[in-house]
Design an enzyme around this catalytic site. Structure first.
Site, short mmCIF file in Angstrom:
data_model
loop_
_atom_site.label_atom_id
_atom_site.label_comp_id
_atom_site.label_asym_id
_atom_site.label_seq_id
_atom_site.Cartn_x
_atom_site.Cartn_y
_atom_site.Cartn_z
N HIS A 99 0.77 -1.08 0.08
CA HIS A 99 0.11 -0.13 0.08
C HIS A 99 0.79 1.11 -0.11
CE1 HIS A 99 -2.73 3.08 1.10
NE2 HIS A 99 -3.82 2.23 0.72
N GLU A 133 -3.76 2.09 -7.46
CA GLU A 133 -4.16 3.25 -6.52
C GLU A 133 -3.20 4.35 -6.83
OE1 GLU A 133 -6.27 1.71 -2.81
OE2 GLU A 133 -4.61 1.82 -2.45
P1 PGA Z 1 -9.47 6.47 0.09
O1 PGA Z 1 -8.02 5.30 0.24
O2 PGA Z 1 -10.39 5.49 -0.51
O3 PGA Z 1 -9.61 7.10 1.40
O4 PGA Z 1 -8.82 7.33 -0.86
C1 PGA Z 1 -7.76 4.54 -0.66
C2 PGA Z 1 -6.68 3.52 -0.13
O5 PGA Z 1 -5.55 4.34 0.51
O6 PGA Z 1 -6.65 2.37 -0.26
#
Ligand code: PGA
Length: 363
Positions: free
Chosen positions: A137, A276
């Site tokens: 992540h 992401e």
């Molecule tokens: P968010 O975070 O939905 O709050 O933008 C996504 C993540 O970091 O997995």
């Protein structure tokens, strides 16, 4: 498909959208059927007790939903309690759901046991009923430097005193690396004082802003988790700088190639990828646009096809993450090649995450 032509072969795109998969109620087992996957990453939020309450409210809202996978990712301290609660028989009896709810850990360490204070192994996670683990992540890839002072420790190590002592220690060693000695002598030369100060400040800043888990560490975590029978949600994504410099694909390719290196074919089916983009994550950020999501998901799927073959590329789930909310989920799930979402902030509210899980259903 003409396998002899790499150009044609590289042109794989998912044809149906997650919305369509859902509409046709894809039977599991049907070749290529994809179950949409909505995973909540609670990050460092929720006690075991408040996590349970959140899960109970969520299941109430999602009663009877069987055609998507639901992931719940509490912090380590909440895993055991939630594991006890989400037993399929209970969920089936109480909420008419069950085998589609998965417990996610937010990280794992790659060694199985030993002197690694504060770390948790894949074996330990599997033993308490964790199904899947989020690895790589961006909170861990990119943000650890700010919190753990990597920058200031490097600045200290590049100080004159530290280097002088290191040099004299090095010179006493029989097998000292002569290049290292030369480099230290060079840095310590009076006329290079400014160079040393500049280097310390540059590296200090870089590490403060960027230091975090390396691709190598992430790869070891992926292998350790898979070998232990855990499924992996492998996160990748570019920062704003890479996007502005047109280096998005280069960076993603590096993250994926290195992160998944050496994953044996027998275990690759346990990998889900989450794209992401860092600049789209968290409070105040805007989600990526349709076009941005679509081209990156296609890019990732083509890369996976190169690495693991067409059949797997057709079935691997690629999730999008970054400001997924109740009001944009249905839209995001119409993008071909988006098979679900990894949700941060909105997974902390049962009503919001419930709506996300129910995307595309008529209320
Ligand atoms: P968010 O975070 O939905 O709050 O933008 C996504 C993540 O970091 O997995």
């Amino acid at each position: 498909m003409n396998n002899s032509s790499p150009n044609v072969y590289r042109n794989y795109y998912r044809l149906r959208t997650a919305n369509q998969w859902r509409k046709v109620q894809a039977e599991s087992g049907e070749p290529g059927a994809i179950r949409p996957y909505l995973a909540g990453n609670w990050k460092m939020n929720m006690t075991p007790r408040s996590g349970l309450a959140l899960a109970a409210r969520l299941f109430d809202i999602c009663k009877g939903i069987k055609d998507v996978d639901i992931g719940l990712g509490p912090p380590f301290t909440g895993l055991s309690t939630l594991a006890e609660y989400i037993k399929p028989d209970f969920l089936k009896a109480e909420y008419d759901i069950g085998r589609n709810v998965f417990l996610l850990a937010q990280d794992v360490f790659f060694e199985s046991k030993g002197a690694f204070t504060g770390e948790i192994s894949a074996e330990m996670l599997a033993a308490i009923g964790v199904d899947r683990v989020i690895i790589g992540h961006s909170d861990r890839r990119a943000n650890l430097g700010k919190y753990f002072g990597f920058g200031s420790s490097v600045a200290r190590r590049l100080s004159n005193d530290f280097l002088t002592q290191s040099l004299s220690r090095l010179k006493q060693k029989d097998d000292a690396d002569s290049k290292a000695i030369m480099a230290l002598e060079h840095l310590l030369a009076k006329e290079n004082e400014d160079v040393l100060a500049g280097l310390a400040s540059f590296l200090g800043g870089e590490l403060r802003d960027r230091a975090g888990e390396s691709d190598e560490a992430i790869n070891r975590k992926v292998l350790a988790a898979l070998e232990q029978g855990l499924q992996v949600i492998f996160c990748c994504g570019e920062n704003r700088e890479a996007r502005e410099n047109n280096e998005t694909f280069k960076l993603l390719e590096r993250q994926i190639r290195m992160g998944l290196e050496g994953v044996p074919q027998r275990l690759i089916h346990d990998v889900v990828i989450a794209y992401e983009p860092l600049w789209a994550i968290g409070v105040g950020a805007k989600p990526a646009t349709h076009e941005q999501i679509s081209e990156v998901h296609d890019f990732i799927r083509n890369l996976i096809m190169d690495l693991h073959g067409e059949q797997f590329a057709a079935s691997i789930r690629i999730l999008y993450g970054g400001n997924v909310k109740p009001d944009n989920i249905a839209d995001i799930m119409t993008i071909a090649g988006v098979d679900g979402a990894l949700v941060g902030g909105a997974s902390l509210k049962a009503t919001d995450f419930g709506q996300i899980v129910r995307f595309g259903l008529i209320d």
